[in-house]
Design a protein around this motif. Structure first.
Motif, PDB file in Angstrom:
ATOM      1  N   ARG A  62       0.835  -1.203   0.000  1.00 34.05           N
ATOM      2  CA  ARG A  62       0.000   0.000   0.000  1.00 34.05           C
ATOM      3  C   ARG A  62       0.870   1.252   0.000  1.00 34.05           C
ATOM      4  NH1 ARG A  62      -5.074  -0.963   4.227  1.00 34.05           N
ATOM      5  NH2 ARG A  62      -6.103  -2.600   3.025  1.00 34.05           N
ATOM      6  N   ARG A  63       1.880   1.266   0.869  1.00 36.20           N
ATOM      7  CA  ARG A  63       2.757   2.444   0.933  1.00 36.20           C
ATOM      8  C   ARG A  63       3.501   2.638  -0.377  1.00 36.20           C
ATOM      9  NH1 ARG A  63       7.832   2.356   1.814  1.00 36.20           N
ATOM     10  NH2 ARG A  63       7.791   0.436   3.052  1.00 36.20           N
ATOM     11  N   GLN A  64       3.970   1.565  -0.960  1.00 35.18           N
ATOM     12  CA  GLN A  64       4.686   1.682  -2.237  1.00 35.18           C
ATOM     13  C   GLN A  64       3.800   2.318  -3.298  1.00 35.18           C
ATOM     14  OE1 GLN A  64       5.819  -2.427  -2.683  1.00 35.18           O
ATOM     15  NE2 GLN A  64       7.761  -2.162  -1.598  1.00 35.18           N
ATOM     16  N   GLY A  65       2.545   1.875  -3.357  1.00 39.62           N
ATOM     17  CA  GLY A  65       1.614   2.458  -4.319  1.00 39.62           C
ATOM     18  C   GLY A  65       1.344   3.927  -4.025  1.00 39.62           C
ATOM     19  N   PHE A  66       1.193   4.248  -2.742  1.00 42.81           N
ATOM     20  CA  PHE A  66       0.952   5.634  -2.327  1.00 42.81           C
ATOM     21  C   PHE A  66       2.111   6.529  -2.753  1.00 42.81           C
ATOM     22  CE2 PHE A  66       1.487   9.072   0.748  1.00 42.81           C
ATOM     23  CZ  PHE A  66       0.218   9.643   0.776  1.00 42.81           C
ATOM     24  N   GLU A  67       3.328   6.112  -2.426  1.00 40.06           N
ATOM     25  CA  GLU A  67       4.497   6.936  -2.739  1.00 40.06           C
ATOM     26  C   GLU A  67       4.682   7.103  -4.239  1.00 40.06           C
ATOM     27  OE1 GLU A  67       8.201   6.574  -0.619  1.00 40.06           O
ATOM     28  OE2 GLU A  67       7.280   5.290   0.895  1.00 40.06           O
ATOM     29  N   GLN A  68       4.490   6.024  -4.998  1.00 42.87           N
ATOM     30  CA  GLN A  68       4.675   6.100  -6.453  1.00 42.87           C
ATOM     31  C   GLN A  68       3.700   7.096  -7.070  1.00 42.87           C
ATOM     32  OE1 GLN A  68       4.205   2.013  -7.670  1.00 42.87           O
ATOM     33  NE2 GLN A  68       6.113   1.376  -6.684  1.00 42.87           N
ATOM     34  N   ALA A  69       2.437   7.020  -6.680  1.00 42.81           N
ATOM     35  CA  ALA A  69       1.443   7.914  -7.253  1.00 42.81           C
ATOM     36  C   ALA A  69       1.652   9.357  -6.801  1.00 42.81           C
ATOM     37  CB  ALA A  69       0.040   7.441  -6.870  1.00 42.81           C
ATOM     38  N   LEU A  70       1.987   9.540  -5.534  1.00 41.16           N
ATOM     39  CA  LEU A  70       2.222  10.880  -5.000  1.00 41.16           C
ATOM     40  C   LEU A  70       3.365  11.569  -5.732  1.00 41.16           C
ATOM     41  CD1 LEU A  70       1.799  13.049  -2.713  1.00 41.16           C
ATOM     42  CD2 LEU A  70       3.520  11.763  -1.408  1.00 41.16           C
ATOM     43  N   LYS A  71       4.487  10.858  -5.837  1.00 42.41           N
ATOM     44  CA  LYS A  71       5.683  11.478  -6.406  1.00 42.41           C
ATOM     45  C   LYS A  71       5.639  11.579  -7.924  1.00 42.41           C
ATOM     46  CE  LYS A  71       8.604  10.502  -2.430  1.00 42.41           C
ATOM     47  NZ  LYS A  71       9.832   9.905  -1.903  1.00 42.41           N
ATOM     48  N   ALA A  72       4.758  10.803  -8.558  1.00 44.23           N
ATOM     49  CA  ALA A  72       4.580  10.947 -10.001  1.00 44.23           C
ATOM     50  C   ALA A  72       4.003  12.329 -10.318  1.00 44.23           C
ATOM     51  CB  ALA A  72       3.658   9.858 -10.529  1.00 44.23           C
ATOM     52  N   LYS A  73       3.166  12.847  -9.427  1.00 42.34           N
ATOM     53  CA  LYS A  73       2.569  14.165  -9.634  1.00 42.34           C
ATOM     54  C   LYS A  73       3.296  15.272  -8.875  1.00 42.34           C
ATOM     55  CE  LYS A  73      -2.178  12.980 -10.878  1.00 42.34           C
ATOM     56  NZ  LYS A  73      -3.614  13.160 -10.561  1.00 42.34           N
TER      57      LYS A  73
END
Length: 330
Positions: free
Chosen positions: A181-192
């Motif tokens: 879950r955290r990995q997905g959160f960080e990836q999406a957050l930092k993509a934007k």
């Protein structure tokens, strides 16, 4: 939690061991439609939803099994003792959210070797072992689960003109799904928002623990802009800590797992900004259906059964959830 995958609290306490006979409406004998062993990881509201969903699906299928149930309280040894018992009783299926990806393997292996189909939901054992001993795994993609919230967090900070938000994580990473879950959160957050940073990541799966953890983080990082709660207890603990420390209007929360308290906080609109959720009722229905399919021979190899993931944003959707769930069962 999902700890646990899913680890949200909704006020329902499942007894440490519960034997519940469910009899079909036609008035048959207890157990004549089969018996399922069911393990809930803890006493949180999500598992009340799972139980309700299993009952609803069994009734829809027209043959309600007897459920032999336990709240394992996150204890792999307690879980193992129960699995030993239901394996000896030759139940028709074992449905569980394992306490550990590794420590739960011997118990699940025992059930499998006893000829009992195993259905995981919410959490499971390591994939290499699951492919050997598990028939089906009901799972909402944990990376997508986190990514939906990370994307929403990025949109929030864009809307308020903050390109480099500082975010703290209150985690449940003793289970693998929470790490994902955290990995997905960080990836999406930092993509934007490439300038966003994670300034702390500490475990706090229950509300009480999460309040303490979040307050310590606020002491160490008074300028933190947001918390990400990986599970329900973590989410509401962070919300309470923000309120207790007088940070409302400064620090917001993005969280996981809907409950009455989470929906109320979302409806208030002051601290909690978005919640991503997998319905316990939906998971229970899918688990019961998978168990029936295995029992009938329709599922013969390890199968991942996708569970739906929903994102709730803002006061209107928080209020709508409260209207749709007057009993608080998610």
């Amino acid at each position: 939690m999902g700890a646990t995958g899913r680890l949200g609290r909704a006020g329902l306490a499942l007894a440490a061991v519960v034997l519940l006979g469910l009899v079909a409406a036609c008035g048959g004998k207890v157990g004549e439609n089969g018996r399922f062993g069911v393990v809930y990881m803890d006493a949180q509201g999500f598992y009340a939803g799972v139980r309700a969903g299993m009952q609803q699906e069994a009734e829809a299928l027209g043959h309600v099994p007897q459920l032999l149930q336990i709240n394992a309280q996150g204890d792999a040894s307690k879980e193992s003792t129960f699995v030993d018992q239901v394996s000896a009783a030759k139940v028709d299926a074992l449905i569980l959210s394992p306490a550990s990806a590794t420590a739960s393997v011997p118990a699940i292996k025992l059930a499998h070797s006893s000829g009992i189909p195993v259905i995981c939901y919410n959490t499971c054992i390591a994939e290499d072992s699951a492919r050997k001993y598990v028939s089906a795994y009901v799972l909402g993609d944990p990376v997508r689960f986190g990514a939906l919230l990370g994307d929403q967090a990025a949109e929030h900070f864009r809307s308020v003109g903050k390109a480099e938000p500082k975010i703290a994580v209150v985690n449940c990473e003793f289970v693998e799904v929470c790490i994902q879950r955290r990995q997905g959160f960080e990836q999406a957050l930092k993509a934007k928002l490439p300038g966003a940073s994670i300034v702390a990541n500490q475990e706090g799966a229950t509300i009480d623990d999460a309040v303490d953890v979040a307050e310590r983080i606020l002491t160490a990082h008074p300028d933190v802009d947001a918390f990400y709660g990986e599970a329900g207890g973590a989410t509401m603990g962070a919300v309470r800590a923000v309120q207790a420390r007088g940070k409302t209007g400064q620090t917001v929360v993005f969280g996981s797992d809907m409950s009455t308290e989470a929906a109320q906080a979302l409806a208030a609109g002051t601290v909690l900004k978005a919640v991503v959720d997998i319905s316990g009722i939906a998971v229970g229905k899918l688990a019961a259906r998978a168990a029936d399919q295995v029992r009938r021979g329709d599922l013969k190899t390890y199968t991942v059964v996708p569970a739906p993931i929903e994102l709730y944003v803002g006061p209107q959707q928080g209020g709508a959830w409260l209207t749709a769930h007057p009993d608080g069962v998610p």
